[in-house]
Design an enzyme around this catalytic site. Structure first.
Site, PDB file in Angstrom:
ATOM      1  CG  HIS A 145     -10.429 -29.393  78.173  1.00  0.00           C
ATOM      2  ND1 HIS A 145      -9.844 -29.856  77.019  1.00  0.00           N
ATOM      3  CD2 HIS A 145      -9.408 -29.067  79.005  1.00  0.00           C
ATOM      4  CE1 HIS A 145      -8.531 -29.807  77.137  1.00  0.00           C
ATOM      5  NE2 HIS A 145      -8.234 -29.320  78.337  1.00  0.00           N
ATOM      6  CB  VAL A 172     -15.343 -26.793  82.652  1.00  0.00           C
ATOM      7  CG1 VAL A 172     -14.511 -26.215  83.782  1.00  0.00           C
ATOM      8  CG2 VAL A 172     -16.698 -26.121  82.566  1.00  0.00           C
ATOM      9  CD  GLU A 173     -19.808 -25.588  78.531  1.00  0.00           C
ATOM     10  OE1 GLU A 173     -20.445 -25.861  77.514  1.00  0.00           O
ATOM     11  OE2 GLU A 173     -20.217 -24.747  79.369  1.00  0.00           O
ATOM     12  CG  MET A 174     -16.471 -27.431  73.035  1.00  0.00           C
ATOM     13  SD  MET A 174     -17.606 -26.673  71.861  1.00  0.00           S
ATOM     14  CE  MET A 174     -16.844 -27.141  70.321  1.00  0.00           C
TER      15      MET A 174
END
Lengths: 341, 341
Positions: B103, B145-147
């Site tokens: 993200h 910190v990902e999707m």
């Protein structure tokens, strides 16, 4: 006069230090100073004093209660089995049998492992199915072939039927609404077990006093590492921190599929928790099924089934020189059987 | 005439069998018949056709839906990230980066592992914190910190906001009261991933056709076993079935404590899931932090930090000959990006 004494004394000390000799000249020479091998220190670590847990802090009241519960046979179906029946505290924490007789003499299928140092393991039981000694403590109580209590309610009933336990549970769990419970019993036993640590001369060696092991014993540690044993038997317990396949190099005939029987995943077949080697010389018979009586045979068998190259006779002998250095001191006072309420 | 033909044919066949030659005399001689080494067969196993799960049976409807969801970026906070963003199906299932941008371009701390064959592992993520690909599939969706979706409710809302998904979820989960859900999304993605298997010539070799590997490649397998690599990299995936300490023999400098960061137990420090070696030649950079670009350097580093004796140059070369035989075939048709609803 004092000054002369001091100088004289210092001269003696310097001379002793230079010669590497720690004893007086009239006593037999102490072994030359030997630093601990840094590779050995990196691979293994000394045991802690107690095996602490954030979720179950050790208190004196819990330990006092846990010690009683550990020895109490009344919460087994026939009133004849306690934790100590299979994990005998005065016999290095196990019963010396291949598998242990439980309710009505029924035998389990796996060897009872030692309770000493067990709390420091990454998981409990041969298949690692419980995360800590608190969760472990409940298993045998409800297992039909062990203590065989039907359920937690039945255990609660037994505990509440012993009036002397009420104030002890209240002291151990001052914030609990209902202090006397199966859950709190497990916590108290767990807190007690977290003090069951058996430091040995290997720990003094790891802490820096290389002289604590003889040259042959030190060589045995190196053999153990170089042969590959420490790939699985490492850390403070020399095991107890990973799973490994039994029959890694050469398949091992066993009906017990270990973690595979637990998870149902083929990839877990024949994986077991790597057993700790603390007190290994005193905790036979060996393997998950207790099928091997001799430690030397077990070492050889490990070489055959787990290592890329079978161990030579010299390697087995060297490892056998090292392993007894892991036999520790039993905390006699700590484990003394208390009067039960 | 027919009889003569048959006899003639049989004579040819017998002559071919005796010479060990599978081709006609005018073609170049095929390699001599070579049985598969039984030690290799005992240590490793061929990949299954699909990686089945009792709790999430694979159905065509689930796979169809799961394949779409795998490629769908709409349930990421900015609508720009899908499973395939970090685990690219046409690039051996990872993104070739040390760590992956999520993200707003934020980088994770661990290397994205390949999704191919991942469902057959004993646990998911580098620290093994989820038991299967179904549970794994949810992690990145909600990871900030990902999707970076805020919660399951928000994901449900996105899914329900795409009307074309309703009949697909209904077909995939015919017995569900509310077919469209985050949980069922994870099941569908998991079912799809259970078909992501990449058999290679190593599998044909393990099934008995020893000629599938060259003499040098077969020697590489033996080197791999004898050097001790297969103590951790064994089974059908050559890894993915145990945890091991990073820096077993020689401490490895890393801020990431692996399972220790997960469990808080010191005994778990620096333990990571042993990564699978399937497609390893195509899935660099290597290690949990993606810090090593070259496979050969990684092999050497493993020798230095994980093995009792560092690997010789000849051993590294031999192992490097073997590893590319684990590069499998990508199931192009199965992974083709579908039209999204």
């Amino acid at each position: 006069m004092k000054m002369i004494d001091s100088l004289f004394c210092m001269a003696i000390l310097l001379s002793l230090a230079a010669s590497g000799c720690g004893g007086g000249s009239s006593e037999p020479a102490a072994p030359a100073y030997q630093p601990t091998n840094p590779q050995h220190q990196a691979m293994f670590q000394p045991l802690p004093k107690v095996m602490a847990s954030e979720s179950n802090p050790i208190t004196e009241a819990k330990v006092t209660l846990g010690r009683m519960l550990y020895y109490d046979t009344r919460f087994s179906k026939n009133g004849d089995i306690s934790c100590n029946s299979c994990h005998l505290l005065d016999q290095f924490g196990d019963d010396g049998k291949p598998t242990s007789p439980g309710h009505d003499g029924q035998l389990g299928v796996r060897n009872s492992p030692t309770v000493y140092n067990a709390a420091a393991q990454f998981a409990q039981f041969w298949d690692g199915r419980e995360p800590d000694v608190e969760a472990q403590a409940k298993g045998p109580v409800l297992n039909p072939v062990e203590m065989s209590m039907p359920d937690a309610t039945a255990v609660n009933k037994v505990l509440k039927g012993i009036p002397g336990y009420a104030p002890l549970f209240a002291a151990a769990f001052p914030d609990a609404k209902t202090p006397v419970s199966f859950d709190n019993m497990a916590l108290a036993i767990g807190a007690f077990e977290r003090g069951l640590v058996t430091p040995s001369k290997f720990d003094f060696y790891l802490k820096g006093n290389g002289t604590k092991l003889s040259a042959e014993e030190r060589a045995g540690v190196t053999t153990f590492i170089e042969a590959g044993c420490s790939t699985c038997h490492m850390g403070p317990l020399l095991g107890g921190n990973m799973f490994q396949k039994m029959g890694l190099i050469k398949p091992y005939e066993t009906a017990d599929k270990g973690r595979g029987d637990l998870t149902g995943n083929e990839i877990d077949n024949y994986f077991f928790k790597v057993p700790m080697l603390r007190n290994i010389a005193e905790t036979g018979p060996y393997l998950h099924d207790g099928s091997i009586a001799s430690l030397e045979d077990t070492v050889r068998l490990m070489g055959e089934h787990q290592l890329a190259k079978p161990l030579t006779d010299a390697q087995v002998a060297s490892i056998m020189t090292f392993l007894p250095t892991l036999t520790g001191e039993i905390p006699t006072e700590y484990i003394a059987m208390p009067e039960l309420p």
